[in-house]
Design a protein around this motif. Sequence first.
Motif, mmCIF file in Angstrom:
data_model
loop_
_atom_site.group_PDB
_atom_site.id
_atom_site.type_symbol
_atom_site.label_atom_id
_atom_site.label_comp_id
_atom_site.label_asym_id
_atom_site.label_seq_id
_atom_site.Cartn_x
_atom_site.Cartn_y
_atom_site.Cartn_z
ATOM 1 N N ALA A 6 20.510 4.790 8.316
ATOM 2 C CA ALA A 6 21.836 4.713 8.942
ATOM 3 C C ALA A 6 22.021 5.844 9.956
ATOM 4 O O ALA A 6 22.586 5.640 11.036
ATOM 5 N N GLU A 7 21.550 7.025 9.623
ATOM 6 C CA GLU A 7 21.683 8.179 10.530
ATOM 7 C C GLU A 7 20.874 7.970 11.811
ATOM 8 O O GLU A 7 21.332 8.311 12.904
ATOM 9 N N LEU A 8 19.702 7.411 11.679
ATOM 10 C CA LEU A 8 18.806 7.250 12.833
ATOM 11 C C LEU A 8 19.185 6.070 13.723
ATOM 12 O O LEU A 8 19.021 6.132 14.939
ATOM 13 N N GLY A 9 19.673 4.997 13.112
ATOM 14 C CA GLY A 9 20.008 3.814 13.904
ATOM 15 C C GLY A 9 18.786 3.276 14.626
ATOM 16 O O GLY A 9 17.682 3.225 14.073
ATOM 17 N N ASP A 10 18.969 2.927 15.906
ATOM 18 C CA ASP A 10 17.844 2.325 16.645
ATOM 19 C C ASP A 10 16.843 3.349 17.168
ATOM 20 O O ASP A 10 15.880 2.994 17.840
ATOM 21 N N ARG A 11 17.050 4.622 16.857
ATOM 22 C CA ARG A 11 16.042 5.625 17.230
ATOM 23 C C ARG A 11 14.787 5.471 16.391
ATOM 24 O O ARG A 11 13.709 5.898 16.800
ATOM 25 N N ALA A 12 14.932 4.870 15.200
ATOM 26 C CA ALA A 12 13.777 4.612 14.347
ATOM 27 C C ALA A 12 13.242 3.225 14.631
ATOM 28 O O ALA A 12 13.977 2.245 14.590
ATOM 29 N N THR A 13 11.971 3.138 14.920
ATOM 30 C CA THR A 13 11.365 1.837 15.234
ATOM 31 C C THR A 13 10.699 1.198 14.018
ATOM 32 O O THR A 13 10.317 0.038 14.064
ATOM 33 N N CYS A 14 10.564 1.989 12.915
ATOM 34 C CA CYS A 14 9.866 1.494 11.726
ATOM 35 C C CYS A 14 10.157 2.431 10.559
ATOM 36 O O CYS A 14 10.762 3.495 10.721
ATOM 37 N N ASP A 15 9.710 2.034 9.365
ATOM 38 C CA ASP A 15 9.910 2.870 8.177
ATOM 39 C C ASP A 15 9.198 4.214 8.309
ATOM 40 O O ASP A 15 9.661 5.225 7.784
ATOM 41 N N GLU A 16 8.067 4.210 9.009
ATOM 42 C CA GLU A 16 7.329 5.462 9.190
ATOM 43 C C GLU A 16 8.176 6.488 9.944
ATOM 44 O O GLU A 16 8.156 7.680 9.620
ATOM 45 N N ASP A 17 8.942 6.030 10.947
ATOM 46 C CA ASP A 17 9.841 6.935 11.667
ATOM 47 C C ASP A 17 10.901 7.512 10.732
ATOM 48 O O ASP A 17 11.248 8.700 10.809
ATOM 49 N N VAL A 18 11.429 6.669 9.872
ATOM 50 C CA VAL A 18 12.461 7.104 8.922
ATOM 51 C C VAL A 18 11.898 8.196 8.010
ATOM 52 O O VAL A 18 12.544 9.218 7.753
ATOM 53 N N LEU A 19 10.681 8.005 7.547
ATOM 54 C CA LEU A 19 10.053 8.990 6.660
ATOM 55 C C LEU A 19 9.751 10.296 7.385
ATOM 56 O O LEU A 19 9.907 11.376 6.815
ATOM 57 N N SER A 20 9.335 10.201 8.637
ATOM 58 C CA SER A 20 9.104 11.423 9.433
ATOM 59 C C SER A 20 10.406 12.210 9.566
ATOM 60 O O SER A 20 10.417 13.447 9.445
ATOM 61 N N TYR A 21 11.493 11.488 9.779
ATOM 62 C CA TYR A 21 12.815 12.116 9.939
ATOM 63 C C TYR A 21 13.269 12.768 8.636
ATOM 64 O O TYR A 21 13.811 13.881 8.639
ATOM 65 N N ILE A 22 13.057 12.086 7.505
ATOM 66 C CA ILE A 22 13.459 12.652 6.218
ATOM 67 C C ILE A 22 12.687 13.936 5.930
ATOM 68 O O ILE A 22 13.246 14.923 5.456
ATOM 69 N N ALA A 23 11.385 13.928 6.239
ATOM 70 C CA ALA A 23 10.546 15.093 5.943
ATOM 71 C C ALA A 23 10.855 16.275 6.855
ATOM 72 O O ALA A 23 10.994 17.412 6.400
ATOM 73 N N PHE A 24 10.986 16.005 8.163
ATOM 74 C CA PHE A 24 11.205 17.075 9.141
ATOM 75 C C PHE A 24 12.196 16.592 10.204
ATOM 76 O O PHE A 24 11.786 16.167 11.301
ATOM 77 N N PRO A 25 13.486 16.628 9.894
ATOM 78 C CA PRO A 25 14.503 16.026 10.772
ATOM 79 C C PRO A 25 14.478 16.527 12.220
ATOM 80 O O PRO A 25 14.409 15.721 13.148
ATOM 81 N N ALA A 26 14.539 17.828 12.414
ATOM 82 C CA ALA A 26 14.611 18.381 13.772
ATOM 83 C C ALA A 26 13.352 18.062 14.565
ATOM 84 O O ALA A 26 13.419 17.650 15.734
ATOM 85 N N GLN A 27 12.198 18.224 13.946
ATOM 86 C CA GLN A 27 10.931 17.979 14.639
ATOM 87 C C GLN A 27 10.767 16.493 14.959
ATOM 88 O O GLN A 27 10.285 16.124 16.037
ATOM 89 N N ALA A 28 11.176 15.647 14.016
ATOM 90 C CA ALA A 28 11.052 14.200 14.239
ATOM 91 C C ALA A 28 11.964 13.739 15.379
ATOM 92 O O ALA A 28 11.544 12.964 16.243
ATOM 93 N N GLU A 29 13.191 14.223 15.394
ATOM 94 C CA GLU A 29 14.129 13.826 16.459
ATOM 95 C C GLU A 29 13.610 14.247 17.827
ATOM 96 O O GLU A 29 13.689 13.482 18.798
ATOM 97 N N LYS A 30 13.078 15.450 17.897
ATOM 98 C CA LYS A 30 12.508 15.933 19.153
ATOM 99 C C LYS A 30 11.344 15.052 19.586
ATOM 100 O O LYS A 30 11.210 14.704 20.766
ATOM 101 N N PHE A 31 10.510 14.648 18.612
ATOM 102 C CA PHE A 31 9.372 13.783 18.919
ATOM 103 C C PHE A 31 9.857 12.409 19.384
ATOM 104 O O PHE A 31 9.320 11.847 20.351
ATOM 105 N N PHE A 32 10.862 11.851 18.720
ATOM 106 C CA PHE A 32 11.382 10.538 19.107
ATOM 107 C C PHE A 32 11.921 10.560 20.536
ATOM 108 O O PHE A 32 11.721 9.622 21.307
ATOM 109 N N GLU A 33 12.613 11.643 20.878
ATOM 110 C CA GLU A 33 13.173 11.775 22.237
ATOM 111 C C GLU A 33 12.054 11.823 23.271
ATOM 112 O O GLU A 33 12.127 11.172 24.323
#
Length: 459
Positions: free
Chosen positions: A414-441
């Motif tokens: 819910a927090e990621l919305g369409d920034r996550a393209t798959c479950d793997e993205d969601v897990l990356s975000y849960i493990a390392f939120p700031a680093q994952a968001e920067k990578f997604f951008e």
Amino acid sequence: MKVNFTETVLRDANQSLIATRMPFEAFEPILAAMDKAGYYSLECWGGATFDSCLRYLNEDPWERLRKIRKACPNTKLQMLLRGQNLLGYKHYPDDVVRLFVKKSVENGIDIIRIFDALNDVRNIQVAVDETLKNGAHASGTICYTLSPIHNLENYVKLAKEIEALGVQSICVKDMAGIMSPKEGYELIKALKENVKVPVVVHTHSTTGLGFMTLLKCVEAGADVIDSSISCFSGGTSQPATETLVYALKQLGYDVPVDEKVCKEINDFFKPVRAKALESGLLNPVVMGTQTDALIYQIPGGMLSNLVAQLTAQNKLDKLDEVLLETPRVREDLGFPPLVTPMSQMVGVQATANVLAGERYKNISKEVKSYIKGEYGRAPGKVSEELQKLVLGDEQPITCRFADTLEPGVEAARAELGDRATCDEDVLSYIAFPAQAEKFFEAREAKKKNTFTYAIKKVD
């Protein structure tokens, strides 16, 4: 007797010597050869690789795994998982652990080596269960350490508890390289006499004991040993693959590793090491022998962290005091093994005690959480004085801490919305939120630039 080898250059050797800064492109050309070397497995994922991919290498760790899987179809791929901590530094809810394990297997992992920093079996049971459900090999792990409460009898008892979870092997993980040849022989012999599953041995060359210890462990019946290709071996890394293969074959053991392919692999990694030395990424100090670890039981990575922490504060002259304080803090905390995340917590607290000139004047947030029971059951008795400082009249948590946590996957989606393209993205975000968001951008920006370029080319 057959002795199998797990090659660590893609994970622990890389992590121990160059802080996990080896990008995929640096080793991609040699993967096909590694797939033909006759290794039992390639340790290539987990540990700090996930964090490093996102934080420093601008790589998707899941994509990195898929690429390795594609290049190595014939060899088992192995990862290191911190039980309920996964690859982070806190406990995660069970739904997160289960999805992470499931996706790790789907993306290419065959063997998951699962440990808990406190050897609290409750903290590995969910990861083991999910590994088995997904058809992968669960390797339950004993974190080896020395203390008044860590002895042969207790290690055998722990191994039986781990075996009862249904694991297919048990690994003795000596993260500081402090297990002597005598201790290794006696422990592996006892394990082989008391458990039915294969026994794996992991150690480091930090103290100079590694080669001797592995040889004695093999004599005692170890089924698999961890090693690293020679130019990324030694020091805080593992003992050299080629040396062990050569010696064990001469002694009459059945070793399926191809020495000619090993030479090809080592020749490939020599320029990689040379480049790391030239850039300063590889500090020659970490390739030496550090016998102080036998006294302080400090893993090489932890020692380098202490040095960096003190250097940043212009207090490197306090290093000897910090080294003396570290085992005292460890005793106060009930003798936890010095492995991630406990090694960082103990080291930071020891440093704080020395720099403040007063013990426990400042107690870190993580140590407070540990004393509250948020990391699991302490191996021994925590100092009553320290408990009183942190807890007051409260009681520590005695249940499995993950049982107190709300599910985390749907909330993260819910927090990621369409920034996550798959479950793997969601897990990356849960493990390392700031680093994952920067990578997604950065990934999205790259896509847009590529799309714009394609349109201009068509026009």
